[in-house]
Design a protein around this motif. Structure first.
Motif, mmCIF file in Angstrom:
data_model
loop_
_atom_site.group_PDB
_atom_site.id
_atom_site.type_symbol
_atom_site.label_atom_id
_atom_site.label_comp_id
_atom_site.label_asym_id
_atom_site.label_seq_id
_atom_site.Cartn_x
_atom_site.Cartn_y
_atom_site.Cartn_z
ATOM 1 N N VAL A 85 0.872 -1.182 -0.049
ATOM 2 C CA VAL A 85 0.087 -0.087 -0.013
ATOM 3 C C VAL A 85 0.811 1.336 0.121
ATOM 4 C CG1 VAL A 85 -1.858 1.435 1.367
ATOM 5 C CG2 VAL A 85 -1.856 -1.207 1.062
ATOM 6 N N GLU A 86 1.920 1.264 0.654
ATOM 7 C CA GLU A 86 2.750 2.307 0.647
ATOM 8 C C GLU A 86 3.499 2.455 -0.663
ATOM 9 O OE1 GLU A 86 5.431 1.849 4.005
ATOM 10 O OE2 GLU A 86 3.934 1.838 5.570
ATOM 11 N N ARG A 87 3.968 1.561 -1.344
ATOM 12 C CA ARG A 87 4.681 1.697 -2.586
ATOM 13 C C ARG A 87 3.591 2.019 -3.780
ATOM 14 N NH1 ARG A 87 9.281 -2.625 -4.790
ATOM 15 N NH2 ARG A 87 9.899 -1.058 -6.445
ATOM 16 N N TYR A 88 2.407 1.432 -3.932
ATOM 17 C CA TYR A 88 1.595 1.403 -5.185
ATOM 18 C C TYR A 88 0.143 2.177 -4.855
ATOM 19 C CZ TYR A 88 4.721 -2.024 -6.797
ATOM 20 O OH TYR A 88 5.993 -2.834 -7.301
ATOM 21 N N GLY A 89 -0.148 2.039 -3.339
ATOM 22 C CA GLY A 89 -1.473 2.481 -3.116
ATOM 23 C C GLY A 89 -2.714 1.823 -3.795
ATOM 24 N N SER A 90 -3.618 2.447 -4.352
ATOM 25 C CA SER A 90 -4.631 1.842 -5.158
ATOM 26 C C SER A 90 -4.408 1.595 -6.306
ATOM 27 C CB SER A 90 -6.173 2.444 -4.624
ATOM 28 O OG SER A 90 -6.021 3.699 -5.156
ATOM 29 N N SER A 91 -3.445 2.107 -6.780
ATOM 30 C CA SER A 91 -3.237 1.711 -8.315
ATOM 31 C C SER A 91 -2.575 0.339 -8.633
ATOM 32 C CB SER A 91 -2.385 2.772 -8.906
ATOM 33 O OG SER A 91 -1.253 3.067 -8.336
ATOM 34 N N ALA A 92 -2.709 0.110 -9.791
ATOM 35 C CA ALA A 92 -1.951 -1.093 -10.366
ATOM 36 C C ALA A 92 -0.522 -0.880 -10.300
ATOM 37 C CB ALA A 92 -2.572 -1.631 -11.733
ATOM 38 N N VAL A 93 0.031 -2.335 -10.514
ATOM 39 C CA VAL A 93 1.679 -2.252 -10.353
ATOM 40 C C VAL A 93 2.451 -1.497 -11.713
ATOM 41 C CG1 VAL A 93 1.515 -4.128 -8.873
ATOM 42 C CG2 VAL A 93 1.629 -4.528 -11.058
ATOM 43 N N TRP A 94 1.754 -1.761 -12.542
ATOM 44 C CA TRP A 94 2.171 -0.968 -13.756
ATOM 45 C C TRP A 94 1.811 0.293 -14.274
ATOM 46 C CZ3 TRP A 94 -1.581 0.414 -17.304
ATOM 47 C CH2 TRP A 94 -2.769 -0.181 -17.155
ATOM 48 N N THR A 95 1.158 1.067 -13.274
ATOM 49 C CA THR A 95 0.592 2.370 -13.628
ATOM 50 C C THR A 95 1.692 3.324 -13.448
ATOM 51 O OG1 THR A 95 -1.727 1.841 -12.569
ATOM 52 C CG2 THR A 95 -1.108 4.192 -12.791
ATOM 53 N N GLY A 96 1.941 4.394 -14.260
ATOM 54 C CA GLY A 96 3.134 5.298 -14.486
ATOM 55 C C GLY A 96 4.470 4.656 -14.736
ATOM 56 N N TYR A 97 4.386 3.570 -15.139
ATOM 57 C CA TYR A 97 5.724 2.669 -15.595
ATOM 58 C C TYR A 97 5.998 3.188 -17.109
ATOM 59 C CZ TYR A 97 9.272 -0.761 -17.279
ATOM 60 O OH TYR A 97 10.242 -1.108 -17.751
ATOM 61 N N ARG A 98 7.429 3.579 -17.115
ATOM 62 C CA ARG A 98 7.751 4.045 -18.538
ATOM 63 C C ARG A 98 9.109 3.536 -18.811
ATOM 64 N NH1 ARG A 98 10.875 7.732 -21.009
ATOM 65 N NH2 ARG A 98 10.236 8.832 -22.983
ATOM 66 N N ARG A 99 9.202 2.735 -20.001
ATOM 67 C CA ARG A 99 10.289 2.094 -20.223
ATOM 68 C C ARG A 99 11.597 3.099 -20.775
ATOM 69 N NH1 ARG A 99 11.211 -2.673 -25.007
ATOM 70 N NH2 ARG A 99 13.335 -2.616 -24.821
ATOM 71 N N SER A 100 12.705 2.880 -20.371
ATOM 72 C CA SER A 100 13.874 3.752 -21.112
ATOM 73 C C SER A 100 14.230 3.327 -22.205
ATOM 74 C CB SER A 100 15.182 3.799 -20.005
ATOM 75 O OG SER A 100 15.444 2.566 -19.690
ATOM 76 N N THR A 158 2.553 -4.003 -24.520
ATOM 77 C CA THR A 158 3.060 -2.381 -24.776
ATOM 78 C C THR A 158 2.305 -1.651 -24.004
ATOM 79 O OG1 THR A 158 1.538 -2.528 -26.535
ATOM 80 C CG2 THR A 158 3.388 -3.158 -27.156
ATOM 81 N N LEU A 159 1.126 -1.822 -23.415
ATOM 82 C CA LEU A 159 0.585 -0.885 -22.655
ATOM 83 C C LEU A 159 0.972 -1.074 -21.073
ATOM 84 C CD1 LEU A 159 -1.870 1.152 -21.860
ATOM 85 C CD2 LEU A 159 -3.331 -0.975 -21.764
ATOM 86 N N THR A 160 1.357 -2.451 -20.579
ATOM 87 C CA THR A 160 1.588 -2.471 -19.224
ATOM 88 C C THR A 160 3.249 -2.427 -19.027
ATOM 89 O OG1 THR A 160 1.809 -4.671 -19.677
ATOM 90 C CG2 THR A 160 -0.256 -3.910 -18.632
ATOM 91 N N GLY A 161 3.921 -2.556 -20.055
ATOM 92 C CA GLY A 161 5.317 -2.544 -20.119
ATOM 93 C C GLY A 161 6.039 -3.783 -19.824
#
Length: 246
Positions: A85-100, A158-161
């Motif tokens: 909960v402290e790391r992801y909250g209520s969002s999914a684990v792939w939310t906000g991920y962007r591949r370099s 490609t959406l989730t990374g």
């Protein structure tokens, strides 16, 4: 039974005699005083029991290892823990991920794997970057994050990374969970009427019995409605004139 007890008594008496002899030899040796050397303060502070910070760090590492072993046995407990909960909250684990990646255009496919042996890439995928996230068919809360709630289809990597290796594990786990009844199936609703379409047309129905040819009516009703084109008939006659009988 008596012979067995006699043998045990002999063995015990022999061992007791040897131990007492060694003890007498040790008492005869002179004792030399051993000088005590003072322990320096930095060495005492560097000891895990002397330094509170080092001891806490060691204790935290032990607790992390125990938690990792516990999550391997029950990976679905991690999604309900305070750490998640402290790391992801209520969002999914792939939310906000962007591949370099190089350049401004992202690649069309994700990488094959993020971990090759003991080497980890610079920006691993959302599953490989967190060792506590384990893909399992009973980890329903994790699998639901990769399934569309509207269509029931698995999100494209490609959406989730997610890398291709973890994507294959997700597909297998989702299929296994659906087979076990842990995840629902999305089946489109179709309303059926009571009409039977199997034999409602002459082309797919049962061939009717032949009528009695009393009059000059055709064999089938729809055959009499066909009227050939005169121009087409003349063209066919002209083409096959040599083969037609006079």
């Amino acid at each position: 039974m008596a012979a067995y007890m006699l043998n045990m008594y002999r063995i015990f008496s022999r061992e007791l005699t040897s131990v007492s002899f060694q003890f007498r030899q040790c008492r005869r040796l002179p004792l030399k005083p051993v000088p005590l050397q003072p322990v320096p303060l930095p060495a005492l502070l560097s000891h895990p029991f002397g330094s509170s910070a080092a001891f806490r760090q060691k204790e935290a590492e032990v607790q992390a290892a125990q938690a990792l072993d516990r999550y391997k046995q029950r990976p679905w407990d991690y999604l309900e823990s305070e750490e998640y909960v402290e790391r992801y909250g209520s969002s999914a684990v792939w939310t906000g991920y962007r591949r370099s990646h190089k350049g401004g255009i992202p690649p069309q496919t994700t990488r094959k794997t993020c971990i090759r042996g003991h080497k980890i890439c610079g920006n691993p995928c959302p599953i490989c970057r967190d060792p506590n996230i384990i893909v399992h068919h009973q980890n329903v809360k994790l699998l639901q994050q990769f399934i569309s709630p509207h269509t029931g289809m698995v999100y494209d990597p490609t959406l989730t990374g997610v890398c291709m290796k973890q994507q294959k594990k997700l597909n297998k786990a989702i299929d296994k969970a659906r087979d076990d009844g842990l995840l629902p199936f999305h089946i489109p609703r179709v309303e059926f009427s009571g009409e039977d379409y199997s034999n409602s047309h002459d082309a797919v129905g049962v061939t009717p019995p032949p009528p009695f040819l009393i009059s000059s009516e055709p064999w089938y009703k729809w055959y009499g409605e066909i009227t050939p084109d005169d121009n087409k008939v003349d063209q066919v006659k002209k083409t096959y004139k040599a083969y037609l009988k006079p």
